[in-house]
Design an enzyme around this catalytic site. Structure first.
Site, PDB file in Angstrom:
ATOM      1  N   PHE A 117      90.439  32.839  90.046  1.00 47.76           N
ATOM      2  CA  PHE A 117      90.028  32.696  91.501  1.00 47.76           C
ATOM      3  C   PHE A 117      91.063  31.789  92.093  1.00 47.76           C
ATOM      4  CE2 PHE A 117      85.986  32.597  93.822  1.00 47.76           C
ATOM      5  CZ  PHE A 117      85.315  33.617  93.227  1.00 47.76           C
ATOM      6  N   GLN A 237      85.704  24.369 105.842  1.00 50.46           N
ATOM      7  CA  GLN A 237      86.293  25.527 105.611  1.00 50.46           C
ATOM      8  C   GLN A 237      86.278  26.894 105.941  1.00 50.46           C
ATOM      9  OE1 GLN A 237      85.713  26.894 100.867  1.00 50.46           O
ATOM     10  NE2 GLN A 237      87.969  26.258 100.898  1.00 50.46           N
ATOM     11  N   LEU A 249      80.365  37.484 103.795  1.00 49.83           N
ATOM     12  CA  LEU A 249      81.335  37.276 102.869  1.00 49.83           C
ATOM     13  C   LEU A 249      81.789  38.289 102.088  1.00 49.83           C
ATOM     14  CD1 LEU A 249      83.003  34.495 102.196  1.00 49.83           C
ATOM     15  CD2 LEU A 249      81.613  34.542  99.906  1.00 49.83           C
ATOM     16  N   GLU A 252      86.048  35.918  96.896  1.00 51.57           N
ATOM     17  CA  GLU A 252      87.373  36.040  96.399  1.00 51.57           C
ATOM     18  C   GLU A 252      87.428  36.636  95.134  1.00 51.57           C
ATOM     19  OE1 GLU A 252      88.535  31.787  97.305  1.00 51.57           O
ATOM     20  OE2 GLU A 252      89.604  31.953  95.585  1.00 51.57           O
ATOM     21  N   HIS A 370      82.610  28.740 106.362  1.00 58.58           N
ATOM     22  CA  HIS A 370      82.101  29.010 105.031  1.00 58.58           C
ATOM     23  C   HIS A 370      81.447  27.804 104.528  1.00 58.58           C
ATOM     24  CE1 HIS A 370      81.528  31.018 101.426  1.00 58.58           C
ATOM     25  NE2 HIS A 370      82.229  30.486 100.784  1.00 58.58           N
ATOM     26  N   ARG A 412      88.092  22.993  99.609  1.00 60.27           N
ATOM     27  CA  ARG A 412      87.354  23.156  98.288  1.00 60.27           C
ATOM     28  C   ARG A 412      88.042  24.547  97.705  1.00 60.27           C
ATOM     29  NH1 ARG A 412      83.264  26.736  96.501  1.00 60.27           N
ATOM     30  NH2 ARG A 412      82.710  27.320  98.518  1.00 60.27           N
TER      31      ARG A 412
HETATM   32  C1  LIG Z   1      78.004  33.949 101.087  1.00 63.68           C
HETATM   33  C2  LIG Z   1      78.390  32.710 100.183  1.00 63.68           C
HETATM   34  C3  LIG Z   1      78.929  32.854  98.941  1.00 63.68           C
HETATM   35  C4  LIG Z   1      79.206  31.673  97.924  1.00 63.68           C
HETATM   36  N1  LIG Z   1      80.130  32.012  96.951  1.00 63.68           N
HETATM   37  C5  LIG Z   1      80.396  31.030  95.979  1.00 63.68           C
HETATM   38  C6  LIG Z   1      80.886  31.012  94.977  1.00 63.68           C
HETATM   39  O1  LIG Z   1      81.113  32.137  94.332  1.00 63.68           O
HETATM   40  N2  LIG Z   1      81.042  29.998  94.143  1.00 63.68           N
HETATM   41  C7  LIG Z   1      80.926  28.665  94.574  1.00 63.68           C
HETATM   42  O2  LIG Z   1      81.246  27.865  93.988  1.00 63.68           O
HETATM   43  N3  LIG Z   1      80.366  28.606  95.934  1.00 63.68           N
HETATM   44  C8  LIG Z   1      80.077  29.530  96.696  1.00 63.68           C
HETATM   45  N4  LIG Z   1      79.553  29.397  97.745  1.00 63.68           N
HETATM   46  C9  LIG Z   1      79.064  28.002  98.176  1.00 63.68           C
HETATM   47  C10 LIG Z   1      77.923  27.841  97.630  1.00 63.68           C
HETATM   48  O3  LIG Z   1      77.023  28.838  97.495  1.00 63.68           O
HETATM   49  C11 LIG Z   1      77.126  26.763  98.300  1.00 63.68           C
HETATM   50  O4  LIG Z   1      77.895  25.453  98.778  1.00 63.68           O
HETATM   51  C12 LIG Z   1      76.007  26.204  97.423  1.00 63.68           C
HETATM   52  O5  LIG Z   1      75.012  27.096  96.761  1.00 63.68           O
HETATM   53  C13 LIG Z   1      75.111  24.869  98.401  1.00 63.68           C
HETATM   54  O6  LIG Z   1      74.011  24.770  97.273  1.00 63.68           O
HETATM   55  P1  LIG Z   1      73.016  23.388  97.687  1.00 63.68           P
HETATM   56  O7  LIG Z   1      72.076  23.262  96.963  1.00 63.68           O
HETATM   57  O8  LIG Z   1      73.680  22.432  98.203  1.00 63.68           O
HETATM   58  O9  LIG Z   1      72.314  24.121  99.175  1.00 63.68           O
HETATM   59  P2  LIG Z   1      71.338  25.450  99.213  1.00 63.68           P
HETATM   60  O10 LIG Z   1      71.457  26.352  98.160  1.00 63.68           O
HETATM   61  O11 LIG Z   1      71.579  26.235 100.594  1.00 63.68           O
HETATM   62  O12 LIG Z   1      69.833  24.854  99.326  1.00 63.68           O
HETATM   63  C14 LIG Z   1      69.422  24.053 100.335  1.00 63.68           C
HETATM   64  C15 LIG Z   1      68.052  23.952 100.320  1.00 63.68           C
HETATM   65  O13 LIG Z   1      67.535  22.792 101.071  1.00 63.68           O
HETATM   66  C16 LIG Z   1      66.152  23.335 101.705  1.00 63.68           C
HETATM   67  N5  LIG Z   1      66.380  22.700 103.124  1.00 63.68           N
HETATM   68  C17 LIG Z   1      67.309  22.495 104.215  1.00 63.68           C
HETATM   69  N6  LIG Z   1      67.064  21.745 105.151  1.00 63.68           N
HETATM   70  C18 LIG Z   1      65.677  21.458 104.835  1.00 63.68           C
HETATM   71  C19 LIG Z   1      64.726  20.464 105.542  1.00 63.68           C
HETATM   72  N7  LIG Z   1      64.977  20.094 106.567  1.00 63.68           N
HETATM   73  N8  LIG Z   1      63.530  20.136 104.880  1.00 63.68           N
HETATM   74  C20 LIG Z   1      63.185  20.821 103.550  1.00 63.68           C
HETATM   75  N9  LIG Z   1      64.328  21.626 102.870  1.00 63.68           N
HETATM   76  C21 LIG Z   1      65.366  22.051 103.374  1.00 63.68           C
HETATM   77  C22 LIG Z   1      66.488  24.942 101.976  1.00 63.68           C
HETATM   78  O14 LIG Z   1      65.123  25.277 101.860  1.00 63.68           O
HETATM   79  C23 LIG Z   1      67.179  25.056 100.373  1.00 63.68           C
HETATM   80  O15 LIG Z   1      66.205  24.965  99.619  1.00 63.68           O
HETATM   81  C24 LIG Z   1      79.165  30.559  98.735  1.00 63.68           C
HETATM   82  C25 LIG Z   1      78.652  30.229  99.862  1.00 63.68           C
HETATM   83  C26 LIG Z   1      77.833  31.419 100.421  1.00 63.68           C
HETATM   84  C27 LIG Z   1      77.485  31.067 101.848  1.00 63.68           C
END
Ligand SMILES: Cc1cc2nc3c(=O)[nH]c(=O)nc-3n(C[C@H](O)[C@H](O)[C@H](O)COP(=O)(O)OP(=O)(O)OC[C@H]3O[C@@H](n4cnc5c(N)ncnc54)[C@H](O)[C@@H]3O)c2cc1C
Length: 597
Positions: A117, A237, A249, A252, A370, A412
């Site tokens: 990656f 980013q 997306l 990568e 992103h 990142r």
């Molecule tokens: C298309 C895509 C592909 C990616 N691929 C990769 C990858 O291959 N490798 C990598 O390392 N990273 C990747 N990333 C980045 C990574 O996936 C995210 O940064 C990460 O999953 C975020 O996780 P999280 O637990 O912080 O938030 P999320 O998984 O988004 O969860 C957020 C949670 O908060 C809840 N929430 C939000 N606001 C509120 C509120 N006001 N009240 C109650 N609940 C709320 C939502 O319901 C959800 O359950 C990718 C991102 C995207 C968009």
């Protein structure tokens, strides 16, 4: 009277970070997870490419190399103590997921398979190293399902489709949160000894984005309304390879499997920008290269896109030129079937949304908004920090994309967000539960829901004529035009003026639906208010930082300036002003150097 619930630990968000935190907290404390989405719909489920950990399963690797790559990738803005901690802990955390039953791809010997990656290297040869552990191109989906099952098994109480709209702090101590139950429109009060925010990102500020609709930055916006700071919001980013115009997306992992970027003249252009790692340079470097190619008239058909090419004949030609080999030393060659088996979802997206078959045709791509490097400042245990002296707010935690530890600094590396979730989600959960054991519930004022209720009443009672989608589109466009991959003071000032005008017009926004049940119209309006606040602070911080570093590339200040800017920005929203302060960057082993890829 709002309904009241009591728990020891309350987690807001059910993505990878929230579920890992909930799982660990629930081992010793009575834990609830609140989520505006059904948990397995969280954006973590969209993560494709992989989770980075130096297992060394297919070639030599170690956590120290991962640490250095992350520091370098961050353009030296990441805190090195936290980065080292994350890269060491990543190995344990990935095996833990394996033990929970996560179906990783396997090597012929049955070990977790790994692929290269961007920015992850063998620190001796400087060549790309295979560090990303993956489950086809559905790694995040598998993490989410696996952790959700573990949480159910551990009796975590879930409040699905509860949107948190406020955090309550009494006498400097966390007392709980206020949430709307989406199916009834009722406000509930959740008292908790400790609260962990894990609400994800805010990429919906920009028009071209890979991010889910839910990425409206609720956590950071709620914090700012309560006088708490955000850190490094100027660093956002842009992933180089989003589907043209749609932003969806293309992982990568495609380049990890040998895909290359091709301009309108049919040239592979990355060797000119990153001679050693080429198409596997860090994301900021590649996004800028694509913009420059387009600016120089090298877009495809004179348009604002280039090609991502993973056709087997193209992959094989460049693999031969690069001398790329398989782990056993044999030449790296692929077939269409192999590409299909390692990237099934990507191929499906392209067939569905573009009518393009990536095994036969190149894919039109452009950089897409992103990932938020900035967010709620925390230390490496997820404890929320409220000032430049790293003072902790008792009982308040944050983890995942909404938090800024900071391990990603100014940029990142791919696969490092999923690592961040499982490592810092875990430690936030452990710390919050420990804290809860020694704490009692802080008093919850009887008028706790009023601050949130007033925000919703203002929206419902507005007699204005402004429409949420119009204001949103104007914000997204101006942020995309002026606060994206390349930035200038003049452009960013235009964006800031516009965003402030939109904030004023937002006071006259009209909500059509005045009902109680699943009033998404009302909640979308509230979320737009969050995005506008984040857009404003992002622009202010970006104008203020007069240097180029990582994802923050200023045409008027093209050089990194360690003398004046090797520091984190803290930003508070106070009335109609944004107040700024700074925190030092933690440097342990690696003195800042120029980045060469
Ligand atoms: C298309 C895509 C592909 C990616 N691929 C990769 C990858 O291959 N490798 C990598 O390392 N990273 C990747 N990333 C980045 C990574 O996936 C995210 O940064 C990460 O999953 C975020 O996780 P999280 O637990 O912080 O938030 P999320 O998984 O988004 O969860 C957020 C949670 O908060 C809840 N929430 C939000 N606001 C509120 C509120 N006001 N009240 C109650 N609940 C709320 C939502 O319901 C959800 O359950 C990718 C991102 C995207 C968009």
């Amino acid at each position: 009277m709002a309904k009241t619930h009591e728990f020891e630990v309350i987690v807001v968000g059910a993505g990878g970070a929230g579920l890992m935190a909930g799982l660990y907290a629930s081992k010793t404390a009575k834990t609830a997870v609140l989520s505006k989405l059904y948990p397995t719909r969280s954006h973590t489920g969209a993560a494709q490419g992989g989770v980075g950990a130096a297992l060394g399963n297919v070639e030599e690797d170690n956590p120290d190399w991962h640490t250095f790559d992350t520091v370098k990738g961050s353009d030296y803005l990441g805190d090195q103590d936290a980065i080292e901690f994350m890269c060491q802990e990543a190995v344990k955390a990935v095996y833990e997921l394996e033990n929970y039953g996560l179906p990783f791809n396997r090597t012929p010997e049955g070990k977790i398979d790994q692929r290269p990656f961007g920015g992850h290297t063998n620190n001796i040869t400087k060549k790309p190293v295979r560090r990303a552990c993956f489950a086809a191109d559905r790694t995040g989906h598998m993490i989410l399902q696996t952790l959700y099952q573990q949480c159910i098994k551990n009796n975590v109480t879930f409040y699905d489709e509860f949107q948190v709209v406020d955090v309550i702090i009494t006498n400097g101590v966390t007392a709980g949160v206020v949430a709307i139950e989406l199916s009834t429109g009722e406000l509930h009060t959740f008292r908790g000894k400790a609260v962990i925010f894990a609400t994800g990102g805010h990429g919906r500020v920009w028009s071209i984005t890979s991010n889910a609709y839910a990425y409206s930055g609720d956590g950071p916006a709620i914090f700012m309304r309560r006088g708490l700071p955000q850190q490094d919001l100027e660093f956002f980013q842009f992933h180089p390879t989003g589907i043209f115009k749609l932003g969806i997306l293309i992982t990568e992992g495609v380049r990890g499997e040998g895909g290359v970027l091709i301009n309108g003249k049919g040239e592979r252009f990355m060797p000119r920008y990153a001679p050693t790692v080429k198409d596997l340079a860090s994301r900021d470097v590649i996004s800028r290269a694509i913009y420059l190619e387009i600016a120089n008239g090298n877009g495809v058909n004179g348009q604002d896109y280039v090609y991502m090419d993973v056709r087997p004949e193209v992959v094989n030609k460049f693999a031969e030129m690069d001398g790329r080999t398989r782990p056993d030393g044999s030449p790296y060659r692929v077939t269409g079937e192999e590409i299909l088996s390692k990237l099934p979802d990507i191929i499906d997206f392209c067939r569905t949304y573009l009518g393009v078959d990536p095994v036969k045709d190149p894919m039109p791509i452009q950089p897409t908004a992103h990932y938020a490097m900035g967010g709620i400042p925390t230390n490496k245990y997820g404890e929320v920090i409220v000032d430049g002296n790293a003072t902790v707010l008792p009982g308040l935690y944050a983890a995942g994309e909404c938090a800024c530890v900071s391990v990603h600094g100014a940029n990142r590396l791919g696969t490092n967000s999923l690592v961040d979730l499982i490592v810092f989600g875990k430690y936030a959960g452990i710390r919050a539960a420990e804290y809860a054991k020694g704490a009692s519930l802080a008093p919850m004022p009887t008028d706790a829901p009023d601050f949130a209720r007033a925000q919703f009443d203002a929206l419902l009672n507005s007699k204005g004529t402004e429409r949420v989608p119009d204001l949103g589109n104007e914000m997204k466009k101006v942020m995309m035009d002026y606060v994206s991959v390349f930035r200038t003071e003049e452009g960013m000032n235009k964006a800031l003026t516009k965003v402030r005008e939109l904030q004023a017009r937002f006071k006259n926004v009209r909500v059509e639906d005045h009902g109680k049940i699943f009033n998404t119209d009302l909640l979308n309006a509230w979320e737009l208010g969050n995005l506008l606040d984040i857009a404003e602070v992002t622009a202010v911080c970006a104008i203020n930082r007069t240097e180029s570093r990582g994802a923050h590339a200023r045409e008027d200040y093209p050089k990194r300036d360690d003398t004046n800017w090797l520091k984190h920005t803290l930003a508070w929203k106070e009335n109609n002003e944004v107040k700024l302060d700074y925190r030092p960057v933690v440097i342990t082993k690696f003195q800042p150097k120029e980045r060469v890829y």
